[in-house]
Motif scaffolding. Structure first.
Motif, PDB file in Angstrom:
ATOM      1  N   CYS A 114     -19.689  28.859  23.860  1.00 51.10           N
ATOM      2  CA  CYS A 114     -20.139  28.586  22.405  1.00 51.10           C
ATOM      3  C   CYS A 114     -19.069  29.201  21.279  1.00 51.10           C
ATOM      4  N   TYR A 117     -17.908  27.289  18.326  1.00 48.85           N
ATOM      5  CA  TYR A 117     -18.743  27.266  16.917  1.00 48.85           C
ATOM      6  C   TYR A 117     -19.043  28.629  16.491  1.00 48.85           C
ATOM      7  N   LYS A 121     -17.657  30.770  12.598  1.00 51.85           N
ATOM      8  CA  LYS A 121     -18.681  30.856  11.852  1.00 51.85           C
ATOM      9  C   LYS A 121     -18.845  32.467  11.667  1.00 51.85           C
ATOM     10  N   ILE A 191     -24.027  22.878  22.465  1.00 55.41           N
ATOM     11  CA  ILE A 191     -22.488  23.278  22.455  1.00 55.41           C
ATOM     12  C   ILE A 191     -21.853  23.598  23.736  1.00 55.41           C
TER      13      ILE A 191
END
Length: 253
Positions: A114, A117, A121, A191
């Motif tokens: 993941c 993502y 972030k 994801i």
């Protein structure tokens, strides 16, 4: 080791007396990561692709599905999946001797855990790209804290003592399981599924096959190295088996 880790997580999940989990490594490493060469065996390309998808997805799924707070205590170098999986924990504490690295771009492997993502972030686009991209930046010690990857950095000798204190505080306050960037588990599962397909696909790419040959050859592991050289030479032939499959449609490296 990956199977043992998954079993240990499941055991802790099912143990009613376990309220929080500390994950750390045996000095001097946190974890050297996945043995990529060891995942490939002769067989039909589509079967091999499906196997890699399953193995990669299951590893990170074990973290996503874990129902109790997890504190990663990074005590030394954490490489590849050992780095990305810690981002799936509630929080991270590192020692002054720690370092993180994700040599995916150098090896021709797609990003996983993941990280596509969570890294942007949590760390911001530019820092995430420095670590995950071609630069392959490997921050260490306090740098890991400064970029926001970890929440605490302590002396090596105090790492486990401080990790224990934090985990006990979580138990006292009944901290629920949470993910960074306020991500939902269902989103992370999807994801992870998509990334796992891309990871498996990248294992059939020319860059990965070449990098594995060079890595093994320089370490005088001649037979495994020649396995990857053979795959590279014959790739135009066996890759045709994949062109009509979902692998061939999604990404043709």
């Amino acid at each position: 080791m990956m199977e043992e880790l998954k079993r240990a997580l499941q055991k802790a999940a099912n143990n009613a007396t376990t309220k929080a989990l500390i994950l750390t490594g045996t000095d001097p490493y946190y974890s050297a990561g996945v043995n990529l060469a060891g995942t490939l065996r002769f067989g039909h390309p589509q079967t091999l692709h499906e196997t890699i998808v399953t193995l990669n997805q299951a590893l990170f799924q074990a973290f996503i599905d874990f129902p109790k707070p997890i504190l990663a205590a990074i005590n030394g170098p954490a490489i590849g999946a050992a780095t990305t999986s810690t981002m799936l924990c509630d929080a991270i504490i590192v020692s002054e001797r720690s370092s993180i690295s994700t040599p995916f771009a150098k090896l021709g492997v797609a990003r996983e855990g993941c990280s596509t993502y969570l890294f942007p972030k949590v760390l911001g686009e530019s820092t995430a790209e420095r670590i995950l991209g071609k630069e392959g930046w490997s921050p260490s010690g306090k740098e890991i804290l400064d970029i926001g990857f970890a929440q605490w950095c302590v002396s090596h000798d105090q790492l486990l003592e401080e990790a224990q204190r934090i985990a006990e505080d979580w138990v006292t306050t009944q901290k629920p399981r949470s993910f960074k960037a306020n991500a939902e588990a269902e989103l992370l599962r999807e994801i992870n599924r998509q990334e796992s397909i891309r990871v498996a696909t990248s294992f059939f790419g020319s860059q990965f096959l070449d990098s594995q040959f060079e890595f093994l050859w320089t370490r005088k592991k001649r037979m495994p190295a020649m396995f990857f050289r053979l795959l590279r030479i014959t790739r135009p032939i066996w890759f045709k088996l994949l062109k009509s499959s979902s692998l061939g449609q999604e990404n043709r490296p």
